[in-house]
Design a protein around this motif. Structure first.
Motif, PDB file in Angstrom:
ATOM      1  N   LEU A  30       0.837  -1.196   0.000  1.00  0.00           N
ATOM      2  CA  LEU A  30       0.000   0.000   0.000  1.00  0.00           C
ATOM      3  C   LEU A  30       0.875   1.250   0.000  1.00  0.00           C
ATOM      4  O   LEU A  30       1.766   1.395   0.839  1.00  0.00           O
ATOM      5  CB  LEU A  30      -0.899   0.017   1.237  1.00  0.00           C
ATOM      6  N   ILE A  31       0.626   2.128  -0.953  1.00  0.00           N
ATOM      7  CA  ILE A  31       1.263   3.437  -0.975  1.00  0.00           C
ATOM      8  C   ILE A  31       0.246   4.458  -0.473  1.00  0.00           C
ATOM      9  O   ILE A  31      -0.849   4.582  -1.041  1.00  0.00           O
ATOM     10  CB  ILE A  31       1.743   3.816  -2.393  1.00  0.00           C
ATOM     11  N   THR A  47      -3.187   1.125  -8.544  1.00  0.00           N
ATOM     12  CA  THR A  47      -4.652   1.122  -8.509  1.00  0.00           C
ATOM     13  C   THR A  47      -5.136   1.921  -7.300  1.00  0.00           C
ATOM     14  O   THR A  47      -4.702   1.679  -6.170  1.00  0.00           O
ATOM     15  CB  THR A  47      -5.195  -0.314  -8.419  1.00  0.00           C
ATOM     16  N   ASN A  48      -6.044   2.856  -7.526  1.00  0.00           N
ATOM     17  CA  ASN A  48      -6.592   3.677  -6.453  1.00  0.00           C
ATOM     18  C   ASN A  48      -7.660   2.882  -5.706  1.00  0.00           C
ATOM     19  O   ASN A  48      -8.686   2.513  -6.273  1.00  0.00           O
ATOM     20  CB  ASN A  48      -7.183   4.957  -7.042  1.00  0.00           C
ATOM     21  N   VAL A  49      -7.416   2.602  -4.420  1.00  0.00           N
ATOM     22  CA  VAL A  49      -8.364   1.820  -3.611  1.00  0.00           C
ATOM     23  C   VAL A  49      -8.891   2.641  -2.433  1.00  0.00           C
ATOM     24  O   VAL A  49      -9.366   2.082  -1.441  1.00  0.00           O
ATOM     25  CB  VAL A  49      -7.709   0.509  -3.109  1.00  0.00           C
ATOM     26  N   THR A  50      -8.839   3.951  -2.555  1.00  0.00           N
ATOM     27  CA  THR A  50      -9.229   4.837  -1.459  1.00  0.00           C
ATOM     28  C   THR A  50     -10.655   4.561  -0.984  1.00  0.00           C
ATOM     29  O   THR A  50     -10.926   4.502   0.226  1.00  0.00           O
ATOM     30  CB  THR A  50      -9.101   6.299  -1.895  1.00  0.00           C
ATOM     31  N   GLU A  51     -11.581   4.400  -1.923  1.00  0.00           N
ATOM     32  CA  GLU A  51     -12.988   4.232  -1.565  1.00  0.00           C
ATOM     33  C   GLU A  51     -13.265   2.912  -0.844  1.00  0.00           C
ATOM     34  O   GLU A  51     -14.263   2.778  -0.144  1.00  0.00           O
ATOM     35  CB  GLU A  51     -13.862   4.326  -2.819  1.00  0.00           C
ATOM     36  N   LYS A  52     -12.367   1.949  -0.989  1.00  0.00           N
ATOM     37  CA  LYS A  52     -12.589   0.633  -0.383  1.00  0.00           C
ATOM     38  C   LYS A  52     -12.165   0.580   1.080  1.00  0.00           C
ATOM     39  O   LYS A  52     -12.557  -0.327   1.816  1.00  0.00           O
ATOM     40  CB  LYS A  52     -11.833  -0.446  -1.171  1.00  0.00           C
TER      41      LYS A  52
END
Length: 286
Positions: A30-31, A47-52
């Protein structure tokens, strides 16, 4: 500001005064980026996983920064469990509502790559670690990675006894080499599990490499995974030469064979359904 992470090479556990050692958690890379008080989360591949993972979005620093770490999920015993974090990863963020009784996730940060618009990647690892400790706040969902100096083999034995994934060894003076896999700076020591008694090859894929494996339970065979790595070209040739005489049923994408060919394998752990995670072929058992 996504930064592609530095990668590791696998190596057997060792102890050396120029290295520090961290436990290796069973999650995914994770960055974490905080700009103007807003946090964005990226996987290793950007991959942007902010919403998860909205529980991780509380600001944890008074300055802009980019940090490297591992995203993990904890089971009821407080241990990291890969299938749980992947369940969250594949969830629909618009249907998922976080609460304290759901899958509990944490970001465990181990490196600071940018701080207050300053590029830290050329700095020695211990300096970056010190800045991480001084400036990044811990919360119930964000922790800083602990480490030990020199005692690499001792730490490996400790995490192995707790059925953790393994350890990471890093040169204390190493700079952060973006998107590179070095052969001298960062290593992963995996606590493999070995099985050489009851693994049978029960089929194979048609279009891409993969050997289906089963375990014998009484008079029956139970599927436990697929071997995708390990055998040499010579071992593959020997297998297919024998397997064509053992075919039981053929499908468009796979072939089922009589389970008589045995194999020694190593694997990481067991996931739900008693499936073996990442089984790797070592040799045939005669």
């Amino acid at each position: 500001m996504f930064i592609s992470p530095m990668l590791m090479t696998e190596k057997e556990p060792f102890t050396h005064p120029e290295y520090l050692y961290e436990p290796k958690f069973d999650g995914f890379r994770l960055i974490v980026v905080q700009i103007n008080g807003e946090i964005t989360l990226y996987t290793r591949h950007g991959t942007n996983v902010t919403e998860k993972f909205k529980e991780l979005l509380t600001p944890i620093c008074d300055y802009d920064f980019v940090a490297d770490g591992e995203l993990i999920a904890l089971n009821d015993n407080g241990m990291d469990q890969f299938n749980l974090v992947m369940s969250r990863f594949h969830s629909n963020p618009y249907k998922y509502h976080f609460n304290q009784n759901s899958i509990k996730c944490q970001a465990v940060l181990f490196d600071l790559l940018m701080f207050d618009h300053r590029d830290l990647t050329p700095l020695p690892l211990l300096e970056r670690k010190d800045l991480l400790k001084r400036h990044i706040k811990e919360t119930p969902h964000v922790k800083r990675m602990s480490f030990v100096l020199e005692r690499g083999e001792d730490l490996f034995k400790a995490v192995q006894s707790k059925n953790m994934e393994g350890c990471v060894a890093k040169r204390i003076d190493s700079k952060y080499e973006v998107n590179k896999r070095t052969k001298t700076a960062w290593f992963k020591n995996i606590a493999w599990n070995y099985n050489d008694s009851d693994i049978y090859i029960s089929g194979f894929r048609n279009k891409e490499f993969g050997w289906f494996i089963s375990q014998k339970e009484g008079d029956k065979f139970r599927p436990v995974g697929t071997i995708e790595f390990g055998p040499s070209p010579e071992e593959k040739k020997a297998f297919y030469s024998t397997a064509k005489q053992l075919i039981v049923k053929e499908y468009k994408d796979k072939v089922i064979i009589e389970p008589v060919i045995r194999a020694k394998i190593k694997h990481r752990n067991t996931v739900p359904g008693q499936m073996l995670r990442t089984p790797i072929f070592l040799e045939f058992v005669l």
